[in-house]
Structure formats: structure tokens, C-alpha cells
Write an enzyme that holds these catalytic residues in place. Structure first.
Site, PDB file in Angstrom:
ATOM      1  N   ILE A  73      38.892  40.871  37.752  1.00 58.36           N
ATOM      2  CA  ILE A  73      38.330  42.066  37.874  1.00 58.36           C
ATOM      3  C   ILE A  73      38.711  42.831  39.146  1.00 58.36           C
ATOM      4  O   ILE A  73      38.272  43.901  39.532  1.00 58.36           O
ATOM      5  CB  ILE A  73      36.639  42.137  37.933  1.00 58.36           C
ATOM      6  CG1 ILE A  73      36.071  40.767  38.736  1.00 58.36           C
ATOM      7  CG2 ILE A  73      36.060  42.140  36.746  1.00 58.36           C
ATOM      8  CD1 ILE A  73      34.907  40.673  39.136  1.00 58.36           C
ATOM      9  N   GLY A  74      39.316  42.027  39.986  1.00 56.09           N
ATOM     10  CA  GLY A  74      39.961  42.570  41.213  1.00 56.09           C
ATOM     11  C   GLY A  74      41.208  41.767  41.630  1.00 56.09           C
ATOM     12  O   GLY A  74      41.084  40.564  41.684  1.00 56.09           O
ATOM     13  N   GLY A 110      43.320  41.789  45.403  1.00 55.20           N
ATOM     14  CA  GLY A 110      43.348  42.094  46.811  1.00 55.20           C
ATOM     15  C   GLY A 110      44.791  41.726  47.339  1.00 55.20           C
ATOM     16  O   GLY A 110      45.555  41.383  46.867  1.00 55.20           O
ATOM     17  N   GLY A 111      44.565  41.738  48.712  1.00 53.99           N
ATOM     18  CA  GLY A 111      45.857  41.008  49.521  1.00 53.99           C
ATOM     19  C   GLY A 111      46.315  39.985  48.864  1.00 53.99           C
ATOM     20  O   GLY A 111      47.052  39.722  48.373  1.00 53.99           O
ATOM     21  N   ALA A 141      44.424  37.554  47.343  1.00 53.09           N
ATOM     22  CA  ALA A 141      43.325  36.873  46.529  1.00 53.09           C
ATOM     23  C   ALA A 141      43.189  37.775  45.067  1.00 53.09           C
ATOM     24  O   ALA A 141      43.527  38.910  45.133  1.00 53.09           O
ATOM     25  CB  ALA A 141      42.116  36.915  47.196  1.00 53.09           C
ATOM     26  N   LYS A 142      42.624  37.011  44.262  1.00 52.77           N
ATOM     27  CA  LYS A 142      42.369  37.980  42.950  1.00 52.77           C
ATOM     28  C   LYS A 142      40.794  37.244  42.699  1.00 52.77           C
ATOM     29  O   LYS A 142      40.340  36.268  42.870  1.00 52.77           O
ATOM     30  CB  LYS A 142      43.165  37.594  42.027  1.00 52.77           C
ATOM     31  CG  LYS A 142      43.194  36.238  41.195  1.00 52.77           C
ATOM     32  CD  LYS A 142      44.106  36.368  39.881  1.00 52.77           C
ATOM     33  CE  LYS A 142      44.710  34.879  39.939  1.00 52.77           C
ATOM     34  NZ  LYS A 142      45.651  34.964  38.653  1.00 52.77           N
ATOM     35  N   ASP A 150      35.197  45.457  59.395  1.00 50.48           N
ATOM     36  CA  ASP A 150      36.118  46.266  58.333  1.00 50.48           C
ATOM     37  C   ASP A 150      34.919  47.135  57.319  1.00 50.48           C
ATOM     38  O   ASP A 150      34.885  46.887  56.134  1.00 50.48           O
ATOM     39  CB  ASP A 150      36.907  44.928  57.426  1.00 50.48           C
ATOM     40  CG  ASP A 150      37.923  45.657  56.653  1.00 50.48           C
ATOM     41  OD1 ASP A 150      38.485  45.018  55.548  1.00 50.48           O
ATOM     42  OD2 ASP A 150      38.110  46.922  56.933  1.00 50.48           O
ATOM     43  N   LYS A 166      33.641  49.571  55.093  1.00 48.60           N
ATOM     44  CA  LYS A 166      34.212  50.949  54.456  1.00 48.60           C
ATOM     45  C   LYS A 166      33.495  50.824  53.062  1.00 48.60           C
ATOM     46  O   LYS A 166      33.142  49.575  52.561  1.00 48.60           O
ATOM     47  CB  LYS A 166      35.806  50.815  54.319  1.00 48.60           C
ATOM     48  CG  LYS A 166      36.322  49.607  53.726  1.00 48.60           C
ATOM     49  CD  LYS A 166      37.775  49.419  54.087  1.00 48.60           C
ATOM     50  CE  LYS A 166      38.398  48.108  53.450  1.00 48.60           C
ATOM     51  NZ  LYS A 166      39.783  48.150  53.613  1.00 48.60           N
ATOM     52  N   ASN A 174      34.256  47.722  50.764  1.00 52.88           N
ATOM     53  CA  ASN A 174      33.349  46.692  51.098  1.00 52.88           C
ATOM     54  C   ASN A 174      32.081  46.884  50.888  1.00 52.88           C
ATOM     55  O   ASN A 174      31.314  45.622  51.440  1.00 52.88           O
ATOM     56  CB  ASN A 174      33.899  45.985  52.564  1.00 52.88           C
ATOM     57  CG  ASN A 174      35.163  45.440  52.827  1.00 52.88           C
ATOM     58  OD1 ASN A 174      35.943  45.337  51.593  1.00 52.88           O
ATOM     59  ND2 ASN A 174      35.974  45.459  53.762  1.00 52.88           N
TER      60      ASN A 174
HETATM   61  C1  B5S Z   1      30.610  37.677  50.911  1.00 53.77           C
HETATM   62  O1  B5S Z   1      31.006  38.241  49.478  1.00 53.77           O
HETATM   63  C2  B5S Z   1      32.378  38.638  49.555  1.00 53.77           C
HETATM   64  C3  B5S Z   1      33.349  37.961  50.228  1.00 53.77           C
HETATM   65  C4  B5S Z   1      34.585  38.161  49.969  1.00 53.77           C
HETATM   66  O2  B5S Z   1      35.652  37.800  50.684  1.00 53.77           O
HETATM   67  C5  B5S Z   1      34.818  38.794  48.697  1.00 53.77           C
HETATM   68  C6  B5S Z   1      33.854  39.357  47.937  1.00 53.77           C
HETATM   69  N1  B5S Z   1      34.130  39.769  46.614  1.00 53.77           N
HETATM   70  C7  B5S Z   1      33.659  40.223  45.425  1.00 53.77           C
HETATM   71  C8  B5S Z   1      32.354  39.609  45.124  1.00 53.77           C
HETATM   72  C9  B5S Z   1      31.959  39.965  43.666  1.00 53.77           C
HETATM   73  C10 B5S Z   1      32.302  40.854  43.214  1.00 53.77           C
HETATM   74  C11 B5S Z   1      32.022  41.440  41.643  1.00 53.77           C
HETATM   75  O3  B5S Z   1      31.049  40.841  41.315  1.00 53.77           O
HETATM   76  N2  B5S Z   1      32.783  42.331  40.958  1.00 53.77           N
HETATM   77  C12 B5S Z   1      32.266  42.852  39.871  1.00 53.77           C
HETATM   78  C13 B5S Z   1      31.660  42.235  38.865  1.00 53.77           C
HETATM   79  C14 B5S Z   1      31.424  42.717  37.567  1.00 53.77           C
HETATM   80  C15 B5S Z   1      32.059  44.257  37.271  1.00 53.77           C
HETATM   81  C16 B5S Z   1      32.570  44.762  38.643  1.00 53.77           C
HETATM   82  C17 B5S Z   1      32.817  43.982  39.457  1.00 53.77           C
HETATM   83  C18 B5S Z   1      33.853  41.412  43.334  1.00 53.77           C
HETATM   84  O4  B5S Z   1      34.571  42.384  42.764  1.00 53.77           O
HETATM   85  C19 B5S Z   1      35.855  42.640  43.157  1.00 53.77           C
HETATM   86  C20 B5S Z   1      36.365  43.788  42.351  1.00 53.77           C
HETATM   87  C21 B5S Z   1      35.428  45.076  42.844  1.00 53.77           C
HETATM   88  N3  B5S Z   1      36.375  45.944  42.475  1.00 53.77           N
HETATM   89  C22 B5S Z   1      34.666  41.172  44.782  1.00 53.77           C
HETATM   90  C23 B5S Z   1      32.554  39.050  48.190  1.00 53.77           C
END
Ligand code: B5S
Length: 338
Positions: A19-20, A22-23, A25-26, A134, A136, A139
Site C-alpha cells: 500500500i505504500g 517510501g525511501g 521501505a515498503k 518531519d 507534514k 506523516n
Molecule cells: C509509528 O508509525 C509508523 C512509523 C513508520 O515509520 C511508518 C508508518 N507507516 C504506516 C503505517 C500504517 C499505514 C497504513 O495503515 N496505511 C493504509 C492502510 C489501509 C489503506 C490505506 C493506507 C501506512 O500506510 C502507508 C501508505 C499510506 N499512503 C504507513 C507508521
């Protein structure tokens, strides 16, 4: 993913799509098998981390100390030969960034609901002696109750001597970075976070950045000058608060403590922002312990003892996810037939 690495993760979780990314990590969706609860799984390849590995270790230690209603919760840390997996709280509403884009900008009232949650999270983080650095909209995630959760403590800092000590490393996203930070001056993390929250408040109310330019130097000049446009729909109260938060001189900038009961924050509310946690780390919930004790065929006492070690292993994950279930009104039950 190589079997040996995944095997440890797949012992406890079903893993679904990404679902994501990043730098370094995924993030994949997952489900904790024992409780049935959905989770987010942040996956990092150690070889890609390189010199960033210490920063990841810092983030993990920081998150282990954070338990707050507006901070995304860490449940489980799994380190294998080549990977680090962080099992995190599931926030299906996605990023606040996308939410703002979809609505162009938010009303003052809706902004106030969200901004009170952001101030609650940041006040809690500062009280723990950390600066996030950070802040924004990317986040801040929205959970299934439409509440905000602060994420990504990769850049946060805990100065040796507490927040009274100055920081040096320049980090975070330029558009949200305080003038003193981008000028490479020694700065106080808490003061820089207040500036970033001012930029955040502006993006919520206006749907754009107060300081923006494709050219880095031009952007830096705009930030150090501290002048920005106030759209016509802003109330005079909003304009004043933005001005008090985006003060170029950090000593003239509002303090987090002054934000908690600021007149703009209090409009329509009768009490200041509640920043204390509703889920203190030390508190152990009886119902969850009993369910775990039955499942693990252990005494309540020894289960309580095991959970209180907070090893961020399967035991910690099971306890915290059972607690999340209870707090969402779902039955405090573990899968029986395993
Ligand atoms: C302390 O919490 C952190 C630390 C960290 O380094 C990264 C993250 N990243 C997260 C956590 C949860 C989600 C998430 O649940 N997303 C999601 C779930 C269902 C539908 C849509 C989004 C997350 O998503 C990253 C993609 C969002 N664009 C990142 C938490």
C-alpha cells in the site's frame, strides 16, 4: 521475498498487497492470525539501509516508548537475516495529504478537529523528550474512526540533555522546515516542530504551501523571509494563529503549551487540548490477559509478567491487538482452532 525471511513473518501474519513505497521501505497490508486484526507491515531490506540502519534502530526505540491515541502504534518488531519488519497500526483512511487534496482545503471547523489531534500528538511526543522534525500531511494518517495518527519517527531526535538542548542535523522536508533549521543554525527541536505545525495548519486551511518554489534557493529565501499569502477565506483569528506559529525568530514563536488553550483552538470547545495518553504503557488490561492466559495455558500471573516485559514480539502484538479489539467494541477473543 526469500522464504527464510518471510517464514518468521508468515508464522503470525497473513500478508496482502503493498500500500505504500517510501525511501528505503515498503508497507504492505496484513492480518494478525491469532486476533484477526488488520495491520500495516513496514518492510526494510537491511542491505538498502546502509548508514541509515542506526536511524531505523532509533525510530524503533522511540516508537516502543510511544503509546498515544494520535500516534500510530508499533505492535511487533521482527528482525531476520536480511530484513526488519515493523508491524504497525492499520490506518485505512490513508494520508491527510490526499484528504486535503481531495477537498481542495478544509473548513476552519474541520481543520480545528484535526489540528487539535495533531497538537495532542506533538505535545505528547515533546513531553516524552522527543522532537518529531518531519511534521507534514504525508506523516499524518487517518484511522477507521476518522482520527489522525502521527507516523514516521525516522527523523525524530531525543537530545541527550532533553529538548532544552540544541540540535544540529538539518532534516525533514524543506517546505515544512523552520528558517533556523535550513540556515544550519543550532536549533531547538520543539521550536522547529511548532513552525512545521504552522505550515501544516496553513496547508489544511488553504490547500497549498505557504512557501513553495521548485528552486531550492528561492524556497529557502522565501522561508527565511517568512512572508506568505493569506487567502481571502481565512478568518482573522486563523491569520493571527498562523502568524504566531510561523514567526521567523524562534524566540517569538508560539510554544506548544500556549497552543493547548489558544483562543483559536478553543472556538467551539470548552476544554484545552487533551494531550495525555488514554492508553498508558504501564496499564495492563485484565480481559486481554485472561484471554491470553487461557489460550497459552498459563496462569494469569505469569501471562501478566510475560506481557509486562514489552519485548515487541508475538506476545506484545497479541496483547496490543486484543486491546485494540476491545477498544473498538469487538470481542476480546483469540482464534481457538490453531
Ligand atoms: C509509528 O508509525 C509508523 C512509523 C513508520 O515509520 C511508518 C508508518 N507507516 C504506516 C503505517 C500504517 C499505514 C497504513 O495503515 N496505511 C493504509 C492502510 C489501509 C489503506 C490505506 C493506507 C501506512 O500506510 C502507508 C501508505 C499510506 N499512503 C504507513 C507508521
Amino acid at each position: 521475498m526469500p522464504l527464510s525471511d518471510a517464514a518468521e513473518l508468515l508464522k503470525y501474519y497473513e500478508v496482502y498487497d503493498t500500500i505504500g513505497t517510501g525511501g528505503f521501505a515498503k508497507v504492505k497490508l496484513g492480518r494478525h492470525i491469532l486476533t484477526g486484526e488488520k495491520v500495516a507491515i513496514k518492510i526494510m531490506e537491511k542491505k538498502n539501509l546502509g548508514e541509515d540502519l542506526p536511524r531505523v534502530k532509533t525510530e524503533i526505540e522511540t516508537m516502543k516508548n510511544m503509546s498515544h491515541q494520535h500516534v500510530c502504534r508499533l505492535y511487533h518488531v521482527i528482525e531476520t537475516h536480511s530484513r526488519i519488519y515493523l508491524v504497525l497500526e492499520y490506518c485505512p483512511g490513508g494520508e491527510l495529504f490526499d484528504y486535503i487534496i481531495a477537498k481542495a482545503h478544509l473548513s476552519e471547523e474541520e481543520t480545528r478537529v484535526f489540528f487539535r489531534q495533531i497538537v495532542s500528538a506533538v505535545a505528547y511526543v515533546h513531553n516524552k523528550g522527543y522532537a518529531h522534525r518531519d511534521l507534514k500531511p504525508e506523516n499524518l494518517l487517518i484511522d477507521d474512526d476518522h482520527n489522525l495518527k502521527l507516523i514516521d519517527f525516522g527523523l525524530c531526535a531525543k537530545p541527550k540533555g532533553g529538548l532544552g538542548d540544541e540540535l544540529m542535523t538539518c532534516c525533514g522536508s524543506p517546505a515544512y522546515a523552520a528558517p533556523e533549521l535550513i540556515q544550519g543554525k543550532a536549533y531547538f527541536g520543539a521550536e522547529a516542530d511548532v513552525w512545521s505545525m504552522g505550515v501544516l495548519l496553513y496547508t489544511l486551511l488553504c490547500g497549498s504551501l505557504p512557501f513553495d518554489d521548485d528552486n531550492h534557493m528561492a524556497l529557502f529565501r522565501k522561508i527565511t523571509r517568512g512572508k506568505y499569502w493569506n487567502p481571502p477565506w481565512l478568518s482573522s483569528d486563523s491569520i493571527l494563529l498562523l502568524k504566531q506559529m510561523m514567526q521567523v525568530d524562534p524566540k517569538r514563536r508560539l510554544k506548544v503549551g500556549q497552543l493547548l488553550d489558544h483562543p483559536w483552538m478553543m472556538k467551539g470547545y470548552s476544554s484545552p487540548v487533551e494531550w495525555h495518553t488514554r492508553q498508558p504503557l504501564g496499564h495492563i488490561d485484565d480481559d486481554c490477559i485472561i484471554e491470553m492466559a487461557v489460550h497459552m495455558k498459563r496462569s494469569k500471573q505469569s501471562t501478566m509478567h510475560l506481557v509486562s516485559e514489552w519485548k515487541y514480539d508475538q506476545t506484545t502484538a497479541t496483547y496490543l491487538l486484543l486491546l485494540a479489539k476491545k477498544q473498538s467494541g469487538r470481542p476480546v477473543r483469540l482464534l481457538r482452532y490453531i
